[in-house]
Structures are given as structure tokens and as C-alpha cells.
Motif scaffolding. Structure first.
Motif: not given
Length: 360
Positions: A155-157, A230-235, A259-265
Motif C-alpha cells: 500500500a505504497v500510496f 506511482w507506476m514505476p514504484r508499483a512495478k 485507468v483500466m488500459d493505461n494503468i491496470i492492464m
């Protein structure tokens, strides 16, 4: 009901098959949290909730011991649930009071650089190794029973806006001081990756990446700005699980439809949870992404499950089974948790209907 014994027994392979888009023998049952009233109804004794840490950790040992693993195992057998949940969503920072005693930061006091500089970072002795013992106990208890162990972390965010910094203050920092946001989140990432690596070493079965990123109307922060930070840290947090070949379930309350396409997927997860019915259409998501993404949740905790009759609960569960079972990749669960507001009889009905009608 006419159900074979194999369908009644918990089976972690059933859950993992569904989580990775396959077709198991029946629809798995899996809840990350069952609150105290339903725990008591199941076991006949007051044991609290199945998930202990909600406001950080104990000041004495800096981690919140979860429910005794043997009690959780008994719950899994009574609810035909295929995995126990072990959490690691604790706040990583501490502070010293006037006497020099350490306390968990869970009151939003890290609002600026000065407060951050005074904070005490996690240590291996107090923050990591005690958790290893708990994880090892859960894995040992589950071994050979058919029940798996899911590890909730990351739960970084949410940790930043809920525990470390005040909500509005932290969201404003995205615009006013993004470097502060990145630094605070990186502290959380470093901590979560270490505890994740321990969990993988100890033999958990899958990773449950939980980070609430959205209101019912959409993400807390403008999507592109949020994604860039957020995304680089999630990855980075998900990479150890991917390297180990463990399936990943991602949880966020709120509406992530946009944000299904550009974040979730793009995250490369296997399964999405809990898909709130107030703001997301699980049937449309199944149609659009069901060949690439397993789905978990969506049984409304503010609907029949909490306030309806067993017959109304059955109708909702049947609709989900009929529309989401085809092709596999569906896990039966609520859109949040089995809360105290849910009558035990209604929860039992949800389970029984899934067992009887969720057979492939």
C-alpha cells in the motif's frame, strides 16, 4: 445439496487456476477479511477479525500479530475458502517522543521535509525478522491442508495518505512538491519489497497487492500525473513476485474503470479485486478484459448481503455465477470484506449458493 467432497475441500490450486485465467473444478471462494461478528459466528468464540493491522503496528514490537494461524485455518474449512490472508500493510516509519521512546507513525504527522528527517526508518531486527516468524508459522500451518497463504502488501500510496501524511496534504504535494511524494513513497517501497522478499522465501502462494487509488468517481490524482509517479514504484514492488512466478491480485477500492488500459492492464497483474458495484460494471469488464484478467469480488456489501433476505442474496450470487463463470477466471468474494453488518446467515447463503451452482 449434492456436492462431491473434493468440491467442498479448500484447494489453493483451485484459486491459483482461477487467478491466472483458467477453469478450476468450481468457482473459488476467497475473502481477504472477515470481521469479528462473523468470525464468532463461525468459530463460536471472540477472536477479532482475520486481518489485524489497520492502524500501523504495535509500539512494543512494531508489527501487529495476525489471527492465530490455526484459527484462520479452521475458518477456511468452515467457509470452504481456498486461502488464508497474511497482511503486511503496516506503516514503516516511527518517531521518538520527548522521552526518547519510539512510536509508529499512523497519525499523518509527516507533512514536510523537517518531519521526515526526524522520522526513524525500519530496521531488520524490529521490523522485518519478527514478521518472518509469523509468515513462516502461517506457511507451516497451511502445508498439506489444501489451504494456501496469500500475502497482502504494497500500500505504497495509501500508506502515505492514510498513515504517514494527512490525506489532503499528501495529494496537494503531488502538485506542490512531487519530490517529497516520491521520497516518502520510496521509503514505503523499500520496506515493502524487503518484506515481500521474505514472504516469497518463506513460501507464500500468491501476492495480494493492495493500494486504494481511487474515489467512486475516479483516481485521487489526475491519471497521467499519478501514473508517472506511482507506476514505476508499483512495478518495482511486483517484480520479485514475477521473478518467483507467483500470481498477483491487485486491490483498489473505488472506480478504476477509466485507468483500466493505461494503468491496470500495464501493471502485468493476474487478477483485479474488488470491483465495486457502485461505480464499476463487472460484466462489461469481463467482456472487455476477461481473456487477459481474472476478476474477484463485486458481491455488494451494501446490498442484499447486508440488508436483504437469503433469497435476495441467492439471486445476486446466481447472477454473478451465470455471467462471470463462463471461460473461467472468476473468484467469488464480496466487494470489500465480510463486515459486521452482514448477517451470518446471509454470508452462509452466499457460500452455499456458490458451492452448489458454481461447479464447472
Amino acid at each position: 445439496m449434492s456436492k462431491g467432497n473434493g468440491l467442498l475441500k479448500p484447494d489453493i490450486n483451485r484459486l491459483l487456476t482461477a487467478m491466472t485465467g483458467g477453469i478450476p473444478d468450481r468457482v473459488p471462494l476467497y475473502e481477504i477479511l472477515i470481521e469479528a461478528k462473523n468470525v464468532k459466528a463461525l468459530l463460536g468464540k471472540d477472536l477479532g477479525t482475520t486481518m489485524a493491522a489497520s492502524r500501523g503496528s504495535s509500539d512494543s514490537v512494531f508489527y501487529s500479530p495476525p489471527m492465530d494461524s490455526k484459527n484462520f485455518l479452521e475458518i477456511c474449512y468452515k467457509t470452504h475458502q481456498d486461502a488464508m490472508t497474511l497482511e503486511a500493510i503496516w506503516a514503516p516509519l516511527k518517531y521518538k517522543d520527548d522521552k526518547g521512546d519510539l512510536h509508529i507513525v499512523n497519525d499523518g504527522r509527516i507533512k514536510d521535509w523537517e518531519a521526515l528527517e526526524k522520522a526513524v526508518l525500519p530496521t531488520k531486527e524490529l521490523d522485518l525478522e519478527p514478521r518472518r516468524k509469523v509468515i513462516r508459522d502461517y506457511v507451516k500451518t497451511a502445508k498439506g491442508t489444501g489451504v494456501g497463504v496469500g500475502f497482502v502488501f504494497g500500500a505504497v500510496f495509501q500508506c502515505c495518505y492514510y498513515f504517514l501524511c494527512e490525506f489532503n496534504e499528501f495529494l496537494l504535494k503531488f502538485y506542490e512538491d512531487p519530490k517529497f511524494v516520491e521520497t516518502l513513497m520510496d521509503i514505503c517501497v523499500d520496506y515493502y519489497v524487503q518484506i515481500e522478499e521474505i514472504a516469497i522465501e518463506e513460501g507464500v502462494d500468491f501476492i495480494f497487492f493492495a493500494d486504494d487509488i481511487a474515489f467512486k468517481s475516479g483516481t485521487f490524482v489526475e491519471p497521467e500525473m499519478f501514473k508517472s509517479i506511482w507506476m514505476p514504484r508499483a512495478k518495482r514492488m511486483l517484480q520479485p513476485a514475477k521473478d518467483a512466478g507467483l500470481p498477483i491480485m491487485f486491490h483498489s477500492c473505488g472506480n478504476v474503470t477509466h485507468v483500466m488500459d493505461n494503468i491496470i492492464m500495464e501493471m502485468g497483474i493476474n487478477c483485479l479485486n474488488p470491483i465495486e458495484p457502485y461505480s464499476m460494471d463487472i460484466y462489461d469488464i469481463k467482456k472487455r478484459y476477461g481473456d487477459r484478467l481474472a476478476l474477484s469480488g463485486n458481491i455488494d456489501i451494501a446490498g442484499p448481503l447486508a440488508f436483504g433476505t437469503p433469497e435476495e442474496v441467492k439471486a445476486e450470487v446466481m447472477e454473478h455465477l451465470e455471467k462471470l463463470m463462463p471461460g473461467g477466471g472468476y473468484i467469488m468474494s464480496t466487494n470489500h470484506s465480510v463486515m459486521d453488518d452482514i448477517p451470518p446467515l446471509n454470508y452462509e447463503t452466499m457460500i452455499d449458493v456458490c458451492l452448489e451452482h458454481g461447479v464447472y
